[in-house]
Motif scaffolding. Structure first.
Motif, PDB file in Angstrom:
ATOM      1  N   UNK A   1       0.885  -1.155   0.129  1.00  0.00           N
ATOM      2  CA  UNK A   1       0.032   0.159  -0.129  1.00  0.00           C
ATOM      3  C   UNK A   1       1.413   1.063   0.300  1.00  0.00           C
ATOM      4  N   UNK A   2       2.198   1.267  -0.670  1.00  0.00           N
ATOM      5  CA  UNK A   2       3.232   2.213  -0.831  1.00  0.00           C
ATOM      6  C   UNK A   2       3.644   2.773   0.285  1.00  0.00           C
ATOM      7  N   UNK A   3       3.752   2.119   1.361  1.00  0.00           N
ATOM      8  CA  UNK A   3       4.508   2.547   2.963  1.00  0.00           C
ATOM      9  C   UNK A   3       5.815   2.552   2.403  1.00  0.00           C
ATOM     10  N   UNK A   4       6.558   3.488   3.180  1.00  0.00           N
ATOM     11  CA  UNK A   4       7.951   4.139   2.594  1.00  0.00           C
ATOM     12  C   UNK A   4       9.299   3.450   3.882  1.00  0.00           C
ATOM     13  N   UNK A   5       9.935   3.302   4.087  1.00  0.00           N
ATOM     14  CA  UNK A   5      10.661   2.783   4.899  1.00  0.00           C
ATOM     15  C   UNK A   5      10.401   1.640   5.379  1.00  0.00           C
ATOM     16  N   UNK A   6       9.406   0.794   4.922  1.00  0.00           N
ATOM     17  CA  UNK A   6       8.883  -0.207   5.332  1.00  0.00           C
ATOM     18  C   UNK A   6      10.075  -1.139   6.109  1.00  0.00           C
ATOM     19  N   UNK A   7       9.985  -1.871   7.827  1.00  0.00           N
ATOM     20  CA  UNK A   7      11.288  -2.066   8.117  1.00  0.00           C
ATOM     21  C   UNK A   7      10.766  -2.707   9.890  1.00  0.00           C
ATOM     22  N   UNK A   8      11.126  -3.436  10.212  1.00  0.00           N
ATOM     23  CA  UNK A   8      11.093  -4.377  11.069  1.00  0.00           C
ATOM     24  C   UNK A   8      11.757  -3.774  12.414  1.00  0.00           C
ATOM     25  N   UNK A   9      11.749  -3.179  13.363  1.00  0.00           N
ATOM     26  CA  UNK A   9      12.453  -3.717  14.613  1.00  0.00           C
ATOM     27  C   UNK A   9      12.447  -4.131  15.900  1.00  0.00           C
ATOM     28  N   UNK A  10      12.708  -4.939  16.670  1.00  0.00           N
ATOM     29  CA  UNK A  10      12.987  -5.738  17.708  1.00  0.00           C
ATOM     30  C   UNK A  10      12.040  -5.830  19.021  1.00  0.00           C
ATOM     31  N   UNK A  11      11.464  -4.181  19.231  1.00  0.00           N
ATOM     32  CA  UNK A  11      10.294  -3.697  19.823  1.00  0.00           C
ATOM     33  C   UNK A  11       8.846  -3.141  19.787  1.00  0.00           C
ATOM     34  N   UNK A  12       8.567  -3.118  20.934  1.00  0.00           N
ATOM     35  CA  UNK A  12       6.902  -3.049  20.514  1.00  0.00           C
ATOM     36  C   UNK A  12       6.410  -1.928  21.417  1.00  0.00           C
ATOM     37  N   UNK A  13       6.211  -0.434  21.877  1.00  0.00           N
ATOM     38  CA  UNK A  13       5.894  -0.011  23.583  1.00  0.00           C
ATOM     39  C   UNK A  13       4.266  -0.633  23.659  1.00  0.00           C
TER      40      UNK A  13
END
Length: 191
Positions: free
Chosen positions: A179-191
């Motif tokens: 859906x045209x998301x930019x700079x899509x990536x995964x980081x190892x934590x969430x809030x």
């Protein structure tokens, strides 16, 4: 001397999170609906908080989306659909009309009142209340629109998605990019 400074503590969850930036509300909304349709719970999907929340939490009057996508202190908010805003607007306007009409009708419920007089009272009493309700409803819709416009001005609409395993991670990344998301990536934590 006492220290009145508010000490903030951020809790991190050891659950990876996919993140992407969207240039339009429509693209971000479509990504949200696709994430929901494949099983992501709405509580696992979050957006950037309001400008006021940003300034309160980070002290930043100016920011860019790219600066906040991996900042664990960035305030979060839940996604609110256009449909939900439309329902809210309808409820506000309708509620004010109903209250105004009910008050007018109660005033007319005397043995001497006629049906025609009661109908006139409902129309006359409900109309000003409906106008007030419509004004308040438009204000709610404008606040929603301004929220997204502010994010777009600052580099895009941020969306985070908690991903509990590799399969969900791959799926979230695919949907965000699709859906045209930019700079899509995964980081190892969430809030």
């Amino acid at each position: 001397m006492t220290n009145d400074a508010k000490e903030e503590h951020t809790t991190y969850i050891n659950v990876p999170e996919a993140v992407g930036i969207f240039d339009t509300f429509e693209a971000q909304q479509a990504a949200f609906y696709d994430l929901r349709s494949v099983g992501f719970h709405h509580s696992d999907i979050s957006l950037l908080g309001t400008q006021e929340a940003l300034e309160e939490r980070l002290g930043k009057a100016y920011w860019r989306a790219s600066e906040l996508e991996d900042d664990p202190k960035a305030p979060r908010a839940n996604f609110v659909s256009e449909e939900a805003i439309g329902e809210l607007e309808g409820a506000i306007a309708g509620g004010f009309f109903f209250v105004g009409s009910a008050i007018a009708m109660l005033a007319m419920l005397t043995p001497a009142s006629t049906v025609a007089a009661s109908i006139a009272a409902v129309a006359i009493g409900g109309s000003p209340a409906a106008v007030i309700g419509t004004i308040l409803a438009r204000r709610a819709g404008k606040h929603h629109k301004d929220y997204y416009e502010n994010q777009i001005r600052h580099g895009g609409i941020l969306m985070w998605v908690r991903v509990r395993d590799q399969e969900k991670e791959d799926l979230a990344v695919k949907i965000l990019k699709g859906h045209s998301g930019r700079d899509v990536h995964v980081h190892g934590w969430s809030e």
